[in-house]
Design a protein around this motif. Sequence first.
Motif, short mmCIF file in Angstrom:
data_model
loop_
_atom_site.label_atom_id
_atom_site.label_comp_id
_atom_site.label_asym_id
_atom_site.label_seq_id
_atom_site.Cartn_x
_atom_site.Cartn_y
_atom_site.Cartn_z
N HIS A 67 0.81 -1.22 0.00
CA HIS A 67 0.00 0.00 0.00
C HIS A 67 0.84 1.27 0.00
O HIS A 67 0.50 2.22 -0.70
N ALA A 202 9.34 2.99 -9.88
CA ALA A 202 8.02 2.87 -10.52
C ALA A 202 7.64 4.18 -11.21
O ALA A 202 7.06 4.18 -12.30
N ILE B 57 -0.95 -13.60 0.76
CA ILE B 57 -0.44 -13.53 -0.61
C ILE B 57 0.97 -14.11 -0.61
O ILE B 57 1.78 -13.75 0.23
N ILE B 65 7.03 -5.66 -6.74
CA ILE B 65 6.50 -4.81 -5.67
C ILE B 65 7.53 -4.61 -4.55
O ILE B 65 7.58 -3.56 -3.94
N GLY B 69 8.45 -0.43 -6.08
CA GLY B 69 7.31 0.38 -5.63
C GLY B 69 6.18 0.50 -6.63
O GLY B 69 5.43 1.49 -6.60
N GLN B 70 6.02 -0.48 -7.49
CA GLN B 70 4.98 -0.38 -8.51
C GLN B 70 3.64 -0.80 -7.91
O GLN B 70 3.22 -1.95 -8.00
N SER B 71 2.95 0.17 -7.31
CA SER B 71 1.66 -0.11 -6.67
C SER B 71 0.82 1.16 -6.57
O SER B 71 1.37 2.25 -6.45
N PHE B 73 -3.30 2.53 -5.07
CA PHE B 73 -4.44 2.10 -4.26
C PHE B 73 -5.54 3.14 -4.27
O PHE B 73 -5.38 4.23 -4.82
N LYS B 103 -1.96 4.24 -14.74
CA LYS B 103 -1.31 4.67 -15.98
C LYS B 103 0.04 5.35 -15.68
O LYS B 103 1.04 5.05 -16.32
N LEU B 105 1.94 4.86 -13.27
CA LEU B 105 2.91 3.90 -12.73
C LEU B 105 3.17 2.75 -13.69
O LEU B 105 3.75 1.73 -13.31
N ARG B 141 -10.52 -0.91 0.56
CA ARG B 141 -9.19 -0.65 0.02
C ARG B 141 -8.94 -1.45 -1.26
O ARG B 141 -8.54 -2.60 -1.21
N PHE B 143 -6.53 -2.13 -4.31
CA PHE B 143 -5.11 -1.85 -4.61
C PHE B 143 -4.57 -2.79 -5.67
O PHE B 143 -5.08 -3.90 -5.85
N PHE B 145 -0.82 -4.16 -7.42
CA PHE B 145 0.64 -4.16 -7.25
C PHE B 145 1.30 -5.17 -8.17
O PHE B 145 0.68 -6.13 -8.64
N SER B 164 -9.91 -5.27 -0.44
CA SER B 164 -10.07 -5.81 0.90
C SER B 164 -10.84 -4.75 1.70
O SER B 164 -10.76 -3.56 1.40
N GLY B 198 1.89 4.06 -4.05
CA GLY B 198 2.43 3.67 -2.76
C GLY B 198 3.58 4.56 -2.30
O GLY B 198 3.58 5.06 -1.18
N GLY B 199 4.55 4.75 -3.18
CA GLY B 199 5.75 5.49 -2.82
C GLY B 199 5.52 6.89 -2.30
O GLY B 199 6.31 7.42 -1.52
#
Lengths: 354, 354
Positions: A67, A202, B57, B65, B69-71, B73, B103, B105, B141, B143, B145, B164, B198-199
Motif C-alpha cells: 500500500h 516505478a 499472498i 512490488i 514500488g509499482q503499486s 491504491f 497509468k 505507474l 481498500r 489496490f 501491485f 479488501s 504507494g511510494g
Amino acid sequence: MNAIINDIEIIKAKTTKINEVDFDNLKFGQVFSDHMLECNYKNGAWEVPKVVPYHAITLDPSAKIFHYGQSVFEGMKAYKDANNEVWLFRPLENFKRLNISSKRLAIPELPEAYFMDGLKALLEVDKDWIPNKEGSSLYIRPFVFATGKGFHASPADEYKFIISTAPSGAYFAGKVKVLIEQTYSRSANGGVGYAKAGGNYAGQFYPTQLAVEKGYQQVIWTDDTNHEYIEEAGAMNIFIRINDTLITGPTSDRILDGITRKSIIDLAKSENIPVEVRKISVKEVVEAAKNGSLKEMFGAGTAAVISPIDGFGYQGTDYDLPKLDKTYAEYLKKRITDIQTNKSEDPFGWRYKV
Amino acid sequence: MNAIINDIEIIKAKTTKINEVDFDNLKFGQVFSDHMLECNYKNGAWEVPKVVPYHAITLDPSAKIFHYGQSVFEGMKAYKDANNEVWLFRPLENFKRLNISSKRLAIPELPEAYFMDGLKALLEVDKDWIPNKEGSSLYIRPFVFATGKGFHASPADEYKFIISTAPSGAYFAGKVKVLIEQTYSRSANGGVGYAKAGGNYAGQFYPTQLAVEKGYQQVIWTDDTNHEYIEEAGAMNIFIRINDTLITGPTSDRILDGITRKSIIDLAKSENIPVEVRKISVKEVVEAAKNGSLKEMFGAGTAAVISPIDGFGYQGTDYDLPKLDKTYAEYLKKRITDIQTNKSEDPFGWRYKV
Ligand SMILES: Cc1ncc(COP(=O)(O)O)c(C=O)c1O
Ligand SMILES: Cc1ncc(COP(=O)(O)O)c(C=O)c1O
C-alpha cells in the motif's frame, strides 16, 4: 547439512537448481541462486539473519509494502577471479547507503554485522553461483520492505530484510540513445530521490515507456523546477565529456550518490583526466553537441558499470555523439572492472575479499 | 456454499471471524472482513476477478512490488442506513482515479466492470461486516501491485488487483496541530504526486515523524520549489477559511484530486458559501492568522471526511485557530455524511446504492 558461518545459521536447500542454468548465456537478474539471506524486524529489533533456501514470501494483504511503498534496496556485484577467489566492490558503501535510504523511508536501520556477515555467509554457501566469465558476475540484491499490517498510512511495525543473488550477464545490450526529459521528473527537492526507495523506480517507468516509443532507450532526468540541468539516468549517474574534461553533476537530495560515480571521479583524477563536479545545463550540452566539443556521454552504475551513450534527443532534435577511437568510457570501464575482478592493483583499497 | 453474483464467482470462507470483532470500538483499518476480491493480470490481460476468503499472498522474493514500488491504491467507504441498505459515495470516481494512478505507474488499467461488479459482489457477501453505527463505516481498500519477477528496473508483466475491506471507526482522534513543512517535500513537478502511488506515502513518514516529535500530528506539504504555497496534507486536501471565504488550492500534477475536496467545493457553492480555488501562500495564511481573519483550516479526505485543524506551526512559531461556535467544517461534514449515509436528499446524485 546445516552449519554456522560468521555466527549466521545456514539452512541448506535440499536440491540445487544450478544445473538448469546456462552460465554462458546469462541475462540480467532473471535466475536466482539456491539460497537467500533472511532477517526479520519485530518487537522493535532486527533478529539475527539466517541463510535459508530461496523461497516464496507470504504476506497479509494489508502488509504495508502493498500500500505505502515502504521499501529500499541496493545493488552490488560479486566477482570470481582466475584463482576462484571471490571479491566485492566497496560493500560498506552499499551498507551505509541502504541505511541512509531506510532512514528517509522511516525503516529501521540494520546493524552492520547483520548485513556484512550475512552477505559473506550467503556468498560462501552459493559460491558456485558466482560466474567467472568475462562480463558476468553475481548480481546481489539486498532489500528491505514493510511487512507490518494495517490500512493506516504510517510506518509499519514489522519489516523483512532479504539478500538474494542472481548470476547475471550485461545489463544493457546494443546502442543507447537517451531522451533529455522536459515534462516528467524523477524527484523533488526535499524528496526521496537520493534514497534507493522503491517508489523512485516505478515513477520512471511510464515516462521511460514514452521515450522508448519515440525510439530512445533511456530517459535523462532533469531538475523538476525548469528541466534545465542534467541530473541522472534511470539507474545510473551521468558523465559528460566536453573536449578533454569529464563533467558530472553534484549529488543532492534529488540524486543518488552512486558508488560507481564516485569511484570514476577518483579514478579519473588519479589518471590526470580533468574532472569537474558541477551543474551541467542542458543548454551547455546541446551547444557542445552543435560546436563539436561534446565528445562523450555515459551512464555509470553498478548494473551496467559504464554504459556509453550514442546520442540524445532534446526538444524534437536528435544529436549524435562522435565515434572516437579511444574513449574515456572504455578506458575507465576497463580500469574499474580490472580492479573489481582482481586483474590489476587496487591503489584505492576498494576491493573486498570474501 | 459458492455462488455467482454479477458474473463474479464467489468462493466462501468456511468460517467467519465476525464474532471476534467489537463493532462498538472499531479502530481504523485494523480488522479485515472475511472475504476479498482477487484478480490477476497475466499474459497481457486481466483475468475475471473472484470473491475469495481473505487469505495471505505468496510472492517470489524478486516480485517487483518488493523492489520498485509499482503499486497504486484507493480508499472508499460503504455505509449502512437505518433500513440496512448499503451505499457507496461516488465509486466511479475512485475507479477512474485508480486507473489514472495505474497509468502513471505503468500498471495496466482495469476494466470498469471488474472493479464495480467485483466490489458489489464483495459487499454483498460481506454485508454483515458493514457497520451501521454513527461515525463507523466499512473502509474499502482497492489496490494493485506488481507481482511479476526479476531484478530489472522495468514494469512487471504480472499484477494483482485486490479489494479488501475493514470495518472502521474514526481516522483521527483528538486535536490536530499541523506543521507547515519548509524542508521536505511530498512530490515533484512532473512527478507522481497526483497518483495514489504507494511510494508517495512512504516518503511522508519520516518528515511526519519529525513533526510528531515536535508536537504536531500532521505535515502540511508545500511546493518543492520554494515551500511558498500550501499543497495538501498526508492523506487529505486542505481547506482554509479566511473571513467567510473557503479557499483550497487548485489540483496539479503534484496534488491528489480528492473526491471529498471536489464534493465539498460543490456543496459549499450550493450553500452559497463563497469558495475560491486558487493558490494559497503560506504568507497569506500566516498574515490572516496574525490579523484574525483566519477562521478555520481543515483537511478533507475519505478516511477522516473533514478533520478540523486546531493550529499550525511555521518557522518556529505556533498559531492557534479561533474556537468558533459554528464552523464550516462541522456544517459541511454533517451535510456530506448525511448524503453518504442516506439521511438527507442527494441533489448531486453522489450516493450509489449497492
Ligand atoms: C537512480 C540511480 N542512480 C545511480 C545509480 C548508480 O549507483 P551505483 O553506482 O552505486 O550502482 C543507481 C543504481 O544503483 C540508481 O538506481
Ligand atoms: C495524498 C492525498 N490527498 C488527498 C486525499 C483525499 O482524497 P479523497 O477525498 O478522494 O479520499 C487522499 C486520500 O485519499 C490522499 O491520499
